[in-house]
Design a protein around this motif. Structure first.
Motif, PDB file in Angstrom:
ATOM      1  N   ASP A 104       0.921  -1.270   0.112  1.00 57.69           N
ATOM      2  CA  ASP A 104      -0.068  -0.053   0.011  1.00 57.69           C
ATOM      3  C   ASP A 104       0.596   1.519   0.070  1.00 57.69           C
ATOM      4  N   LYS A 105       1.215   1.730  -1.622  1.00 54.56           N
ATOM      5  CA  LYS A 105       1.664   3.255  -0.794  1.00 54.56           C
ATOM      6  C   LYS A 105       2.081   4.263  -0.498  1.00 54.56           C
ATOM      7  N   ALA A 106       0.164   4.466   0.073  1.00 52.14           N
ATOM      8  CA  ALA A 106      -0.394   5.352   0.028  1.00 52.14           C
ATOM      9  C   ALA A 106       0.497   5.345   1.912  1.00 52.14           C
ATOM     10  N   VAL A 145       3.093   9.084 -10.761  1.00 55.49           N
ATOM     11  CA  VAL A 145       1.863   8.647 -10.155  1.00 55.49           C
ATOM     12  C   VAL A 145       1.889   7.771 -10.108  1.00 55.49           C
ATOM     13  N   LYS A 146       1.506   7.258  -8.832  1.00 53.47           N
ATOM     14  CA  LYS A 146       2.141   5.881  -8.612  1.00 53.47           C
ATOM     15  C   LYS A 146       0.419   5.193  -7.736  1.00 53.47           C
ATOM     16  N   PRO A 147      -0.513   4.085  -9.011  1.00 54.26           N
ATOM     17  CA  PRO A 147      -2.067   3.716  -7.598  1.00 54.26           C
ATOM     18  C   PRO A 147      -1.248   3.457  -6.784  1.00 54.26           C
ATOM     19  N   GLY A 155       3.116   0.079 -12.957  1.00 55.67           N
ATOM     20  CA  GLY A 155       1.884   1.061 -12.516  1.00 55.67           C
ATOM     21  C   GLY A 155       2.452   2.685 -12.250  1.00 55.67           C
ATOM     22  N   VAL A 156       3.152   2.323 -12.369  1.00 50.20           N
ATOM     23  CA  VAL A 156       3.899   3.791 -11.452  1.00 50.20           C
ATOM     24  C   VAL A 156       4.805   5.032 -12.989  1.00 50.20           C
ATOM     25  N   LYS A 157       3.391   6.008 -13.512  1.00 52.68           N
ATOM     26  CA  LYS A 157       4.162   6.523 -14.046  1.00 52.68           C
ATOM     27  C   LYS A 157       4.882   7.913 -14.090  1.00 52.68           C
ATOM     28  N   VAL A 158       5.698   8.699 -14.811  1.00 52.01           N
ATOM     29  CA  VAL A 158       6.541   9.251 -13.912  1.00 52.01           C
ATOM     30  C   VAL A 158       6.263  10.432 -15.397  1.00 52.01           C
ATOM     31  N   ILE A 159       5.459  11.435 -14.522  1.00 51.66           N
ATOM     32  CA  ILE A 159       5.586  12.417 -15.969  1.00 51.66           C
ATOM     33  C   ILE A 159       7.039  13.449 -16.508  1.00 51.66           C
ATOM     34  N   LEU A 182       0.415  10.515  -5.825  1.00 53.61           N
ATOM     35  CA  LEU A 182       1.007  11.954  -6.887  1.00 53.61           C
ATOM     36  C   LEU A 182       2.419  12.172  -5.468  1.00 53.61           C
ATOM     37  N   GLU A 183       2.841  11.949  -5.995  1.00 47.73           N
ATOM     38  CA  GLU A 183       4.574  12.556  -5.598  1.00 47.73           C
ATOM     39  C   GLU A 183       6.102  13.181  -6.068  1.00 47.73           C
ATOM     40  N   GLU A 184       6.056  13.492  -5.949  1.00 49.23           N
ATOM     41  CA  GLU A 184       7.535  14.890  -6.845  1.00 49.23           C
ATOM     42  C   GLU A 184       8.441  14.353  -7.393  1.00 49.23           C
ATOM     43  N   ARG A 185       8.466  14.218  -8.725  1.00 47.92           N
ATOM     44  CA  ARG A 185       9.535  13.527  -9.543  1.00 47.92           C
ATOM     45  C   ARG A 185      11.188  13.714  -9.099  1.00 47.92           C
ATOM     46  N   LEU A 186      11.737  12.525  -8.226  1.00 48.65           N
ATOM     47  CA  LEU A 186      12.359  13.013  -7.970  1.00 48.65           C
ATOM     48  C   LEU A 186      13.928  12.060  -9.643  1.00 48.65           C
ATOM     49  N   VAL A 187      14.715  12.774  -9.267  1.00 50.71           N
ATOM     50  CA  VAL A 187      15.252  12.330 -10.305  1.00 50.71           C
ATOM     51  C   VAL A 187      17.137  12.897 -10.126  1.00 50.71           C
ATOM     52  N   GLU A 189      20.024   9.069  -9.834  1.00 52.04           N
ATOM     53  CA  GLU A 189      20.043   7.423  -9.970  1.00 52.04           C
ATOM     54  C   GLU A 189      18.852   6.797  -9.216  1.00 52.04           C
ATOM     55  N   GLU A 190      18.874   5.058  -9.759  1.00 50.58           N
ATOM     56  CA  GLU A 190      17.987   4.169  -8.656  1.00 50.58           C
ATOM     57  C   GLU A 190      19.599   3.284  -7.788  1.00 50.58           C
ATOM     58  N   PHE A 191      18.754   3.350  -7.030  1.00 57.02           N
ATOM     59  CA  PHE A 191      19.419   1.641  -6.019  1.00 57.02           C
ATOM     60  C   PHE A 191      19.148   1.607  -5.378  1.00 57.02           C
ATOM     61  N   HIS A 211      17.133  -2.361 -13.932  1.00 60.96           N
ATOM     62  CA  HIS A 211      17.579  -1.767 -14.472  1.00 60.96           C
ATOM     63  C   HIS A 211      16.166  -1.686 -15.051  1.00 60.96           C
ATOM     64  N   LYS A 212      14.815  -1.289 -14.809  1.00 60.49           N
ATOM     65  CA  LYS A 212      13.269  -1.608 -15.190  1.00 60.49           C
ATOM     66  C   LYS A 212      13.358  -1.508 -16.323  1.00 60.49           C
ATOM     67  N   ARG A 213      13.287  -0.483 -17.181  1.00 57.06           N
ATOM     68  CA  ARG A 213      12.928  -0.697 -18.620  1.00 57.06           C
ATOM     69  C   ARG A 213      13.503  -1.491 -19.367  1.00 57.06           C
ATOM     70  N   GLY A 267      14.840  -0.900   0.168  1.00 60.05           N
ATOM     71  CA  GLY A 267      14.888  -0.171   0.531  1.00 60.05           C
ATOM     72  C   GLY A 267      14.484   0.345  -1.422  1.00 60.05           C
ATOM     73  N   GLN A 268      14.108   1.262  -2.071  1.00 58.89           N
ATOM     74  CA  GLN A 268      14.802   1.172  -2.910  1.00 58.89           C
ATOM     75  C   GLN A 268      15.105   3.043  -3.314  1.00 58.89           C
ATOM     76  N   PHE A 269      15.908   3.204  -3.712  1.00 59.34           N
ATOM     77  CA  PHE A 269      16.404   5.237  -3.271  1.00 59.34           C
ATOM     78  C   PHE A 269      16.610   5.519  -4.904  1.00 59.34           C
ATOM     79  N   MET A 270      15.974   6.913  -4.492  1.00 62.05           N
ATOM     80  CA  MET A 270      16.813   7.633  -5.997  1.00 62.05           C
ATOM     81  C   MET A 270      17.888   8.274  -5.291  1.00 62.05           C
ATOM     82  N   LEU A 271      19.057   7.798  -5.740  1.00 61.44           N
ATOM     83  CA  LEU A 271      20.491   9.093  -5.251  1.00 61.44           C
ATOM     84  C   LEU A 271      20.283  11.028  -5.884  1.00 61.44           C
TER      85      LEU A 271
HETATM   86  P1  AMP Z   1       7.895   1.462  -7.769  1.00 63.35           P
HETATM   87  O1  AMP Z   1       6.770   0.593  -8.231  1.00 63.35           O
HETATM   88  O2  AMP Z   1       7.360   2.320  -6.685  1.00 63.35           O
HETATM   89  O3  AMP Z   1       9.169   1.027  -7.527  1.00 63.35           O
HETATM   90  O4  AMP Z   1       8.061   2.436  -8.659  1.00 63.35           O
HETATM   91  C1  AMP Z   1       8.799   2.334 -10.100  1.00 63.35           C
HETATM   92  C2  AMP Z   1       9.468   3.294 -10.505  1.00 63.35           C
HETATM   93  O5  AMP Z   1       9.213   4.252 -10.763  1.00 63.35           O
HETATM   94  C3  AMP Z   1      10.909   3.092  -9.663  1.00 63.35           C
HETATM   95  O6  AMP Z   1      11.927   2.444 -10.071  1.00 63.35           O
HETATM   96  C4  AMP Z   1      11.475   4.696 -10.850  1.00 63.35           C
HETATM   97  O7  AMP Z   1      11.990   4.123 -11.856  1.00 63.35           O
HETATM   98  C5  AMP Z   1      10.017   5.449 -10.690  1.00 63.35           C
HETATM   99  N1  AMP Z   1       9.653   5.983  -9.499  1.00 63.35           N
HETATM  100  C6  AMP Z   1       8.679   5.800  -8.508  1.00 63.35           C
HETATM  101  N2  AMP Z   1       8.265   6.652  -7.656  1.00 63.35           N
HETATM  102  C7  AMP Z   1       9.042   7.736  -8.356  1.00 63.35           C
HETATM  103  C8  AMP Z   1       9.613   9.388  -8.357  1.00 63.35           C
HETATM  104  N3  AMP Z   1       9.261   9.688  -7.282  1.00 63.35           N
HETATM  105  N4  AMP Z   1       9.794   9.727  -8.728  1.00 63.35           N
HETATM  106  C9  AMP Z   1      10.918   9.087 -10.231  1.00 63.35           C
HETATM  107  N5  AMP Z   1      10.488   7.971 -10.398  1.00 63.35           N
HETATM  108  C10 AMP Z   1       9.944   7.305  -9.421  1.00 63.35           C
END
Ligand code: AMP
Ligand code: GLY
Length: 427
Positions: A104-106, A145-147, A155-159, A182-187, A189-191, A211-213, A267-271
């Motif tokens: 539950d991401k909320a 945008v995260k369900p 399910g996540v779409k990043v504007i 809905l949360e701020e787009r983080l810019v 590198e992920e780890f 590498h998700k893509r 933990g999924q992090f955006m550095l």
């Molecule tokens: P999640 O299911 O939350 O791991 O999201 C899938 C992917 O969406 C993540 O691995 C990120 O690449 C991207 N993502 C999720 N949340 C954000 C965010 N706040 N800012 C930028 N990218 C995000």
């Protein structure tokens, strides 16, 4: 005394868990798919839907399991850990209540706020899609945008990255989501950092970059993960001193707030230019990230499991110091229009010194065939990322042309791009 361990789940991640414990215990496994790698390692295997908590608990009791390891999030969400605990079988995996950190991401964001866990981006939760669309219009900047519920990472779409604001709104209006974050787009590198957690303490494993893509060069739709690498130490080449420790601080804050949590905390992090921010938590090993970290863990994983169960201090972890590169082979067309039915042309012998992990394959009389999900992964190890990458590629030479592989993962060019990206952001 020989421990009897039940493994729940049948993917590449679970094949890695099986290999990490099989020599030290009597291993039984259950999953909805028949993973040939797990079946070869296990003393017994039963086809059981891993979300059927009662059936999993019955099987655990029937085989006399002393403890269980739960791989997939779907099992955690449906209360498999609760059912096992109630049946008297220690489950290394959180109960459904604590697994909400992932499911539950909320809740995940609200929990971070309330517990004062560092690294939380600005966010807002919506139960009404039109209100969410209005927020997208009004917000100054890009949003992710995260369900709220589980979507297999898809399910996540990043504007501003994958979609425009208009596409994001259309996506929400076309969906049947009843709750979105809905949360701020983080810019940056992920780890990932995965920790073993029990009895209020944690032990962390090396940072991994997944590498998700779907396609090379980080193009295409999001997938469950196409491959991943670790370096020889705990950190990754694009990380600065202190970044790994900052991530561990986040995980520690979670464990402090959830003293009953047990299992893997991922933990999924955006550095970012301001240090690591939390993209999400998962309540289990990553797939593929388990395939990077478990093969270099020199401490017997069974010792972690038994200490967790017995209420002892978790052992300090020792790692081999090798770098790893994991590459998935997926069906052509994955994830949008996968083409199943290609013969799997590699096996555990043909990969040489690399490791082969089966994920979703269909076992027929005359061999193994791809399904519509990720098929198998190979992991190369070496004294550098480059050496590990070369070993993985050698193993994949025979993979054939009906599976797709991101050959760029772990290659010097891509690793350098990550380093340059972070250097640019940190200028
Ligand atoms: P999640 O299911 O939350 O791991 O999201 C899938 C992917 O969406 C993540 O691995 C990120 O690449 C991207 N993502 C999720 N949340 C954000 C965010 N706040 N800012 C930028 N990218 C995000
Ligand atoms: N590799 C991403 C995940 O397991 O969720």
């Amino acid at each position: 005394m020989t421990e009897t361990v039940l493994l729940v789940g049948g993917g590449g991640r679970e094949h890695a868990i099986a290999r990490a414990v099989a020599d030290d215990c009597a291993l039984y496994a259950c999953a909805s798919n028949r993973n040939p790698g797990i079946r070869r390692l296990a003393d017994g295997f039963e086809t059981i839907d891993e979300t059927d908590a009662a059936a999993v608990a019955d099987y655990a009791t029937a085989v006399g399991a002393d403890l269980a390891v739960i791989g997939p999030e779907s099992a955690l969400e449906s209360g498999v850990a609760d059912a096992l605990d109630e049946a008297g079988v220690y489950a290394f995996g959180p109960r459904a209540e604590e697994a909400r950190l992932e499911t539950d991401k909320a809740y995940q964001r609200e929990f971070m706020d309330e517990a004062g866990v560092p690294g939380c981006p600005d966010y807002a939760v919506f139960d009404d899609i039109e209100a969410a669309c209005e927020h997208i219009d009004a917000y100054d900047g890009d949003l992710a945008v995260k369900p709220a519920g589980l979507t297999g990472g898809k399910g996540v779409k990043v504007i501003g990255d994958q979609v425009t604001a208009e596409e994001a709104k259309a996506y929400l209006r076309d969906s049947d989501y009843d709750r979105v974050v809905l949360e701020e787009r983080l810019v940056g590198e992920e780890f990932t950092v995965q920790a073993f957690v029990a009895n209020g303490e944690l032990r962390t494993t090396p940072a991994v970059q997944d590498h998700k893509r779907a396609y090379e060069g980080d193009e295409g739709p999001n997938t469950g993960g196409m491959g991943s690498y670790t370096d020889t130490g705990l950190s990754l080449p694009f990380m600065a001193e202190g970044d790994y420790d900052a991530a561990v601080d986040v995980l520690e804050a979670v464990v402090d707030a959830l003293p009953d949590y047990k299992g893997v905390l991922y933990g999924q992090f955006m550095l970012t230019d301001a240090g690591p921010k939390v993209v999400e938590f998962n309540a289990r090993f990553g797939d593929p990230e388990a395939m990077n970290t478990l093969p270099v863990l020199e401490t017997p994983f069974l010792d972690v499991l038994t200490a967790a169960r017995d209420g002892d201090d978790l052992p300090e972890l020792a790692f081999s110091g090798e770098a790893t590169v994991c590459k998935y082979a997926v069906p052509e067309g994955y994830p949008t229009d996968p083409d199943a039915g290609a013969e799997v042309a590699v096996d555990e012998e043909s990969v040489g010194d690399a490791l082969l992990y089966y994920a979703s394959v269909d076992e027929r009389e005359d061999g193994l065939y791809t399904t519509t999900s990720r098929s198998f992964a190979v992991v190369g190890r070496g004294d550098s990322i480059a050496a590990a990458e070369a070993q993985a590629e050698d193993a994949l030479a025979a993979a054939g042309d009906r599976v797709r592989i991101r050959h760029d993962i772990g290659k010097a060019d891509l690793v350098q791009r990550r380093i340059d990206h972070m250097a640019e952001l940190r200028e």
